[in-house]
Write an enzyme that holds these catalytic residues in place. Sequence first.
Site, PDB file in Angstrom:
ATOM      1  N   PHE A 150       0.810  -1.226   0.000  1.00 30.92           N
ATOM      2  CA  PHE A 150       0.000   0.000   0.000  1.00 30.92           C
ATOM      3  C   PHE A 150       0.845   1.279   0.000  1.00 30.92           C
ATOM      4  O   PHE A 150       0.355   2.345  -0.334  1.00 30.92           O
ATOM      5  CB  PHE A 150      -0.947   0.009   1.217  1.00 30.92           C
ATOM      6  CG  PHE A 150      -0.289   0.382   2.532  1.00 30.92           C
ATOM      7  CD1 PHE A 150      -0.033   1.715   2.854  1.00 30.92           C
ATOM      8  CD2 PHE A 150       0.088  -0.593   3.451  1.00 30.92           C
ATOM      9  CE1 PHE A 150       0.580   2.068   4.052  1.00 30.92           C
ATOM     10  CE2 PHE A 150       0.693  -0.252   4.650  1.00 30.92           C
ATOM     11  CZ  PHE A 150       0.948   1.082   4.947  1.00 30.92           C
ATOM     12  N   LYS A 174      -1.280  -7.110  -9.395  1.00 30.82           N
ATOM     13  CA  LYS A 174      -2.274  -7.164  -8.303  1.00 30.82           C
ATOM     14  C   LYS A 174      -1.838  -6.124  -7.282  1.00 30.82           C
ATOM     15  O   LYS A 174      -0.985  -6.369  -6.445  1.00 30.82           O
ATOM     16  CB  LYS A 174      -2.268  -8.564  -7.683  1.00 30.82           C
ATOM     17  CG  LYS A 174      -3.544  -8.989  -7.005  1.00 30.82           C
ATOM     18  CD  LYS A 174      -3.990  -8.226  -5.786  1.00 30.82           C
ATOM     19  CE  LYS A 174      -3.168  -8.391  -4.539  1.00 30.82           C
ATOM     20  NZ  LYS A 174      -3.561  -7.373  -3.509  1.00 30.82           N
ATOM     21  N   SER A 227       5.101  -7.169   3.259  1.00 29.64           N
ATOM     22  CA  SER A 227       5.650  -7.510   4.574  1.00 29.64           C
ATOM     23  C   SER A 227       6.377  -8.867   4.523  1.00 29.64           C
ATOM     24  O   SER A 227       6.142  -9.681   3.623  1.00 29.64           O
ATOM     25  CB  SER A 227       4.511  -7.565   5.594  1.00 29.64           C
ATOM     26  OG  SER A 227       3.564  -8.518   5.179  1.00 29.64           O
ATOM     27  N   CYS A 282       9.418   1.577   3.430  1.00 29.40           N
ATOM     28  CA  CYS A 282      10.300   0.441   3.766  1.00 29.40           C
ATOM     29  C   CYS A 282      11.726   0.916   3.990  1.00 29.40           C
ATOM     30  O   CYS A 282      12.541   0.188   4.533  1.00 29.40           O
ATOM     31  CB  CYS A 282      10.269  -0.588   2.658  1.00 29.40           C
ATOM     32  SG  CYS A 282      10.967   0.054   1.145  1.00 29.40           S
ATOM     33  N   GLU A 383       8.846  -4.531  12.999  1.00 23.15           N
ATOM     34  CA  GLU A 383       8.577  -3.369  12.140  1.00 23.15           C
ATOM     35  C   GLU A 383       7.258  -2.729  12.574  1.00 23.15           C
ATOM     36  O   GLU A 383       6.225  -3.398  12.610  1.00 23.15           O
ATOM     37  CB  GLU A 383       8.483  -3.820  10.682  1.00 23.15           C
ATOM     38  CG  GLU A 383       8.287  -2.659   9.719  1.00 23.15           C
ATOM     39  CD  GLU A 383       8.127  -3.107   8.276  1.00 23.15           C
ATOM     40  OE1 GLU A 383       7.407  -4.101   8.028  1.00 23.15           O
ATOM     41  OE2 GLU A 383       8.705  -2.442   7.403  1.00 23.15           O
TER      42      GLU A 383
HETATM   43  P1  NAD Z   1       1.301  -6.686   2.959  1.00 20.42           P
HETATM   44  O1  NAD Z   1       2.319  -7.760   3.018  1.00 20.42           O
HETATM   45  O2  NAD Z   1       0.180  -6.714   3.925  1.00 20.42           O
HETATM   46  O3  NAD Z   1       0.594  -6.682   1.510  1.00 20.42           O
HETATM   47  C1  NAD Z   1       1.370  -6.665   0.339  1.00 20.42           C
HETATM   48  C2  NAD Z   1       0.566  -7.339  -0.777  1.00 20.42           C
HETATM   49  O4  NAD Z   1       0.339  -8.693  -0.423  1.00 20.42           O
HETATM   50  C3  NAD Z   1      -0.784  -6.681  -1.009  1.00 20.42           C
HETATM   51  O5  NAD Z   1      -1.025  -6.621  -2.383  1.00 20.42           O
HETATM   52  C4  NAD Z   1      -1.752  -7.626  -0.319  1.00 20.42           C
HETATM   53  O6  NAD Z   1      -3.011  -7.679  -0.929  1.00 20.42           O
HETATM   54  C5  NAD Z   1      -1.063  -8.971  -0.452  1.00 20.42           C
HETATM   55  N1  NAD Z   1      -1.375  -9.865   0.673  1.00 20.42           N
HETATM   56  C6  NAD Z   1      -1.674  -9.505   1.941  1.00 20.42           C
HETATM   57  N2  NAD Z   1      -1.895 -10.599   2.694  1.00 20.42           N
HETATM   58  C7  NAD Z   1      -1.732 -11.668   1.887  1.00 20.42           C
HETATM   59  C8  NAD Z   1      -1.810 -13.079   2.091  1.00 20.42           C
HETATM   60  N3  NAD Z   1      -2.124 -13.606   3.276  1.00 20.42           N
HETATM   61  N4  NAD Z   1      -1.557 -13.884   1.042  1.00 20.42           N
HETATM   62  C9  NAD Z   1      -1.259 -13.374  -0.156  1.00 20.42           C
HETATM   63  N5  NAD Z   1      -1.162 -12.037  -0.416  1.00 20.42           N
HETATM   64  C10 NAD Z   1      -1.403 -11.207   0.595  1.00 20.42           C
HETATM   65  O7  NAD Z   1       2.088  -5.314   2.986  1.00 20.42           O
HETATM   66  P2  NAD Z   1       1.492  -3.838   3.092  1.00 20.42           P
HETATM   67  O8  NAD Z   1       0.933  -3.640   4.450  1.00 20.42           O
HETATM   68  O9  NAD Z   1       0.645  -3.549   1.913  1.00 20.42           O
HETATM   69  O10 NAD Z   1       2.829  -2.967   2.913  1.00 20.42           O
HETATM   70  C11 NAD Z   1       3.692  -2.659   3.974  1.00 20.42           C
HETATM   71  C12 NAD Z   1       4.834  -3.647   4.029  1.00 20.42           C
HETATM   72  O11 NAD Z   1       5.541  -3.662   2.792  1.00 20.42           O
HETATM   73  C13 NAD Z   1       5.871  -3.266   5.087  1.00 20.42           C
HETATM   74  O12 NAD Z   1       6.286  -4.443   5.734  1.00 20.42           O
HETATM   75  C14 NAD Z   1       6.997  -2.656   4.265  1.00 20.42           C
HETATM   76  O13 NAD Z   1       8.273  -2.729   4.867  1.00 20.42           O
HETATM   77  C15 NAD Z   1       6.935  -3.501   3.037  1.00 20.42           C
HETATM   78  N6  NAD Z   1       7.584  -2.844   1.917  1.00 20.42           N
HETATM   79  C16 NAD Z   1       8.798  -3.312   1.538  1.00 20.42           C
HETATM   80  C17 NAD Z   1       9.468  -2.700   0.504  1.00 20.42           C
HETATM   81  C18 NAD Z   1      10.822  -3.188   0.081  1.00 20.42           C
HETATM   82  O14 NAD Z   1      11.283  -2.749  -0.943  1.00 20.42           O
HETATM   83  N7  NAD Z   1      11.465  -4.084   0.819  1.00 20.42           N
HETATM   84  C19 NAD Z   1       8.885  -1.607  -0.167  1.00 20.42           C
HETATM   85  C20 NAD Z   1       7.633  -1.162   0.247  1.00 20.42           C
HETATM   86  C21 NAD Z   1       6.987  -1.793   1.295  1.00 20.42           C
END
Ligand code: NAD
Length: 498
Positions: A150, A174, A227, A282, A383
């Site tokens: 997000f 997605k 995440s 991140c 985090e």
């Molecule tokens: P999230 O892991 O909740 O969601 C990321 C994606 O995965 C979304 O599209 C979501 O719909 C999908 N998703 C969520 N739960 C799922 C499941 N159980 N099974 C399959 N898909 C699922 O992450 P978020 O809250 O959207 O974003 C924040 C996180 O992203 C933080 O941990 C941040 O550090 C990380 N992030 C990392 C980077 C990087 O480059 N390392 C960059 C941006 C964000």
Amino acid sequence: MSQELHHFIGGKLVAGQNKRFGNVYDPATGHITAQVPLASHDETLAAISAAEAAFPEWAATPVTARAQVMFQYRELLETHRNELADLITSEHGKITSDAKGSVSRGIEVVEFACGIPHLLKGDYSANVSKGIDIHDLRQPLGVCAGITPFNFPVMVPLWMFPLAIACGNTFVLKPSEKVPSSSLRLAELMKEAGLPDGVLNVINGDKETVDTLLEDSRVRALSFVGSTAIAKHIYATGCAFGKRIQALGGAKNHLVVMPDADIDKAIEALMGAGYGSAGERCMAISVAVAVGSAADTLVERLKTEVGNLTIGPGTDPDSNMGPLVTGDHRKRVENYVNVGVTEGAALVVDGRNLSLKGFEDGFFMGGCLFDHVSPNMRIYREEIFGPVLCIVRVPTYECALNLVNSHEYGNGTAVFTKDGNTARNFANDVQTGMVGINVPIPVPLSFHTFGGWKNSLFGSANMYGYEGVRFYSQLKTITSRWPGEIPWGADFTMPTSR
Ligand code: NAD
């Protein structure tokens, strides 16, 4: 009245058939602004099928023609930069100037993708044996997919699909169901840039959609950013289904302040990197490691600065920091602050219970600052992803380095110092993928690559740059000879050139 959003499949906006929807909020007001369809297994298959059908023709399109689409797209993104930034602010909440910056960082990847004819060039070795030449081709894989978080609704999708498509692949994106609108707009602009229908598809959804993408054998490569828990699931499942996977996870980035650092610059850096985008980056700095005598001044000065943060809607040009993305996320962050207090850390600035006049239902939270945080505390280990900065005091540089290296995450880190040897040793010895020397958020430009170490990245390929080109293409090596002057016959031994 909230609007119903769509998918983008085969070049058209398509209504959701699944009757499952997610709420999209304006984080500044707390109001629901849209309903996002959450795709079923079958709807996701339809997006994959559209990408599969478009692949042969797109893969056969000359690389120079694919580059032209990227040039057009780059122009359109520039033209629509403000519109995209407004969409980001309306669903994510970050301040407009920051949103614009993130769009620009995404456009830089498109600019890199414009050079695809050069980037895909293979090697050629003439006359490796008598009359025999060898050359390499980088060919597309087929259908690729991307799953995005997000916090960067435009930039992270642009880390993925422009390079994948420029390489000759087709793509299913997605996006995060919390911020879906800008991905739909990115796809419409791709069509306007001349991309044939079906080459880029956007399917909105949640776990059901993601699991379909992971398990379908037609999806050859999958990029994920989110995440760590989900990144691990994506990596393990995707690999088990024989796919290429790059899965970027969470982070806990440390900024080490040495006693000789320019303290003014260190404070400015910590404020921007700790509280910019409400800490929902991140590459945000969530831990300040104060070495020796740096600590007292640092805490005193930060206390004032954090207390003076201007918090308001992202659309207000005076705001330093907007709201958090959802009410649930704000509760989660507040809960971490409660945990930190219970664990015995000193809460120097408490941003809980902030209420903004006229925006009482918005997801706002004030900046929080913890001193005397120790490595065993949850607020240090986990985090938080909010405007919460933890200060850990250590006596020496060695302790600071050891602290960073012992953490499970290894995304980015920074050191503030005036000493070249300290900086050089830190850059060499620290266990993270990206390092800043007097630079708090060292996000590399598109012609380098982005990626962390340890639990911040699963897989062997970073995002974008040459790493991205290699990830989205497969190497073929051709050994050739032609009938002519050099005779040949049946070879019963391993041929050599000796
Ligand atoms: P999230 O892991 O909740 O969601 C990321 C994606 O995965 C979304 O599209 C979501 O719909 C999908 N998703 C969520 N739960 C799922 C499941 N159980 N099974 C399959 N898909 C699922 O992450 P978020 O809250 O959207 O974003 C924040 C996180 O992203 C933080 O941990 C941040 O550090 C990380 N992030 C990392 C980077 C990087 O480059 N390392 C960059 C941006 C964000």
